[in-house]
Design a protein around this motif. Structure first.
Motif, mmCIF file in Angstrom:
data_model
loop_
_atom_site.group_PDB
_atom_site.id
_atom_site.type_symbol
_atom_site.label_atom_id
_atom_site.label_comp_id
_atom_site.label_asym_id
_atom_site.label_seq_id
_atom_site.Cartn_x
_atom_site.Cartn_y
_atom_site.Cartn_z
ATOM 1 N N VAL A 64 -24.645 -53.886 25.836
ATOM 2 C CA VAL A 64 -24.233 -54.845 26.138
ATOM 3 C C VAL A 64 -23.106 -55.693 27.305
ATOM 4 O O VAL A 64 -21.649 -53.856 26.623
ATOM 5 C CB VAL A 64 -24.436 -55.821 25.043
ATOM 6 C CG1 VAL A 64 -25.941 -55.533 24.211
ATOM 7 C CG2 VAL A 64 -23.722 -55.328 24.116
ATOM 8 N N ILE A 65 -22.913 -56.434 27.302
ATOM 9 C CA ILE A 65 -21.392 -56.701 27.841
ATOM 10 C C ILE A 65 -21.693 -58.117 27.006
ATOM 11 O O ILE A 65 -22.233 -58.776 26.679
ATOM 12 C CB ILE A 65 -21.562 -57.184 29.526
ATOM 13 C CG1 ILE A 65 -22.245 -56.074 30.130
ATOM 14 C CG2 ILE A 65 -20.418 -57.938 29.696
ATOM 15 C CD1 ILE A 65 -22.730 -56.543 31.937
ATOM 16 N N VAL A 66 -19.621 -58.222 26.226
ATOM 17 C CA VAL A 66 -19.518 -59.182 25.784
ATOM 18 C C VAL A 66 -18.113 -59.707 26.443
ATOM 19 O O VAL A 66 -17.273 -59.052 26.853
ATOM 20 C CB VAL A 66 -19.139 -58.054 24.698
ATOM 21 C CG1 VAL A 66 -18.106 -59.920 24.021
ATOM 22 C CG2 VAL A 66 -19.491 -57.858 23.752
ATOM 23 N N LYS A 67 -18.710 -61.364 27.064
ATOM 24 C CA LYS A 67 -17.935 -61.601 27.586
ATOM 25 C C LYS A 67 -16.810 -62.201 26.655
ATOM 26 O O LYS A 67 -15.962 -62.004 25.700
ATOM 27 C CB LYS A 67 -18.388 -63.688 28.403
ATOM 28 C CG LYS A 67 -19.460 -62.828 29.075
ATOM 29 C CD LYS A 67 -20.015 -64.130 29.631
ATOM 30 C CE LYS A 67 -19.750 -65.096 29.716
ATOM 31 N NZ LYS A 67 -20.628 -66.175 30.310
ATOM 32 N N ASP A 69 -15.618 -64.380 25.763
ATOM 33 C CA ASP A 69 -15.683 -66.227 24.234
ATOM 34 C C ASP A 69 -16.385 -65.375 22.847
ATOM 35 O O ASP A 69 -16.791 -66.259 22.795
ATOM 36 C CB ASP A 69 -16.079 -66.474 25.344
ATOM 37 C CG ASP A 69 -17.795 -66.765 25.936
ATOM 38 O OD1 ASP A 69 -18.149 -66.006 26.213
ATOM 39 O OD2 ASP A 69 -17.846 -67.896 26.214
ATOM 40 N N GLY A 70 -16.626 -63.938 23.602
ATOM 41 C CA GLY A 70 -17.753 -63.645 23.089
ATOM 42 C C GLY A 70 -19.368 -63.195 23.202
ATOM 43 O O GLY A 70 -20.325 -62.727 21.680
ATOM 44 N N THR A 71 -19.918 -63.678 23.749
ATOM 45 C CA THR A 71 -21.094 -63.678 24.468
ATOM 46 C C THR A 71 -22.243 -62.754 24.723
ATOM 47 O O THR A 71 -20.754 -62.278 25.589
ATOM 48 C CB THR A 71 -21.232 -65.348 25.867
ATOM 49 O OG1 THR A 71 -20.963 -66.230 25.077
ATOM 50 C CG2 THR A 71 -22.775 -65.317 25.869
ATOM 51 N N ILE A 72 -22.537 -62.434 24.372
ATOM 52 C CA ILE A 72 -22.902 -60.833 24.041
ATOM 53 C C ILE A 72 -24.597 -61.348 25.553
ATOM 54 O O ILE A 72 -25.337 -61.938 25.745
ATOM 55 C CB ILE A 72 -23.647 -60.525 23.161
ATOM 56 C CG1 ILE A 72 -22.850 -60.351 22.132
ATOM 57 C CG2 ILE A 72 -24.914 -58.957 23.302
ATOM 58 C CD1 ILE A 72 -23.789 -60.534 20.584
ATOM 59 N N LEU A 73 -24.219 -60.204 26.198
ATOM 60 C CA LEU A 73 -25.176 -60.574 27.559
ATOM 61 C C LEU A 73 -25.731 -59.163 27.377
ATOM 62 O O LEU A 73 -25.534 -58.483 26.788
ATOM 63 C CB LEU A 73 -24.635 -60.323 28.497
ATOM 64 C CG LEU A 73 -23.908 -61.137 29.027
ATOM 65 C CD1 LEU A 73 -22.622 -61.159 30.328
ATOM 66 C CD2 LEU A 73 -24.341 -63.372 29.165
ATOM 67 N N GLU A 74 -27.549 -58.780 27.621
ATOM 68 C CA GLU A 74 -28.235 -58.212 27.825
ATOM 69 C C GLU A 74 -28.560 -57.460 28.439
ATOM 70 O O GLU A 74 -28.343 -58.231 29.850
ATOM 71 C CB GLU A 74 -29.938 -58.171 26.781
ATOM 72 C CG GLU A 74 -29.515 -59.116 25.094
ATOM 73 C CD GLU A 74 -29.010 -57.772 24.838
ATOM 74 O OE1 GLU A 74 -29.297 -56.416 24.655
ATOM 75 O OE2 GLU A 74 -28.185 -57.853 23.346
ATOM 76 N N LYS A 75 -29.273 -56.411 28.728
ATOM 77 C CA LYS A 75 -29.564 -56.068 30.149
ATOM 78 C C LYS A 75 -30.507 -56.718 30.857
ATOM 79 O O LYS A 75 -31.072 -57.554 30.538
ATOM 80 C CB LYS A 75 -30.712 -54.579 30.078
ATOM 81 C CG LYS A 75 -29.937 -53.588 29.167
ATOM 82 C CD LYS A 75 -31.412 -52.529 28.871
ATOM 83 C CE LYS A 75 -30.177 -51.317 27.973
ATOM 84 N NZ LYS A 75 -30.316 -52.474 26.531
ATOM 85 N N MET A 85 -24.931 -62.453 35.725
ATOM 86 C CA MET A 85 -23.803 -61.819 35.138
ATOM 87 C C MET A 85 -22.782 -61.699 35.014
ATOM 88 O O MET A 85 -21.935 -62.266 34.071
ATOM 89 C CB MET A 85 -25.301 -61.479 34.405
ATOM 90 C CG MET A 85 -26.056 -61.510 33.613
ATOM 91 S SD MET A 85 -27.515 -60.118 32.695
ATOM 92 C CE MET A 85 -26.198 -60.179 30.807
ATOM 93 N N LEU A 86 -22.176 -60.836 36.117
ATOM 94 C CA LEU A 86 -21.047 -60.192 36.149
ATOM 95 C C LEU A 86 -20.459 -61.169 36.701
ATOM 96 O O LEU A 86 -19.346 -61.410 36.983
ATOM 97 C CB LEU A 86 -20.816 -59.135 36.518
ATOM 98 C CG LEU A 86 -21.717 -57.587 36.090
ATOM 99 C CD1 LEU A 86 -22.194 -56.188 37.098
ATOM 100 C CD2 LEU A 86 -21.234 -57.894 35.667
ATOM 101 N N SER A 87 -20.816 -62.222 38.005
ATOM 102 C CA SER A 87 -19.728 -63.283 38.471
ATOM 103 C C SER A 87 -19.459 -64.444 37.288
ATOM 104 O O SER A 87 -18.454 -64.806 37.602
ATOM 105 C CB SER A 87 -21.097 -63.554 39.568
ATOM 106 O OG SER A 87 -21.008 -62.702 40.463
ATOM 107 N N SER A 88 -20.161 -65.037 36.164
ATOM 108 C CA SER A 88 -20.439 -65.818 35.475
ATOM 109 C C SER A 88 -18.832 -65.216 34.682
ATOM 110 O O SER A 88 -17.959 -64.430 34.644
ATOM 111 C CB SER A 88 -20.967 -66.035 34.984
ATOM 112 O OG SER A 88 -21.812 -65.258 33.839
#
Length: 88
Positions: A64-67, A69-75, A85-88
């Motif tokens: 996962v990627i964790v931004k 702000d704590g938001t968890i991004l999945e695949k 996703m990576l640009s935000s």
């Protein structure tokens, strides 16, 4: 890919098996991204429980990627979503 190379270099025989665990846990029920990933990995192991034996070591992982702000991004579903996703 890293884990494959590491195991091969150590002389281990291994097989990658995809779990049928639905990766749809409610992220709001976890206090941290670590708890979320831990629960997902345990779910994957439990889904493969039929393969348990004293001669098998199972390793489960999740990416996962964790931004900030704590938001968890999945695949991401595709390259465009990955870029977004990576640009935000």
């Amino acid at each position: 890919m890293y884990i494959h190379t590491s195991f091969s270099l150590q002389g281990f025989k291994f097989e990658c098996i995809t779990s049928n665990f639905p990766e749809d846990l409610d992220k709001s029920k976890f206090n941290s991204s670590l708890e979320y990933v831990r629960a997902t990995c345990l779910g994957k192991l439990e889904a493969l429980e039929a393969l348990n034996s004293s001669e098998v070591i199972q390793i489960a992982c999740d990416t996962v990627i964790v931004k900030a702000d704590g938001t968890i991004l999945e695949k991401p579903a595709d390259e465009a979503e990955a870029f977004a996703m990576l640009s935000s």
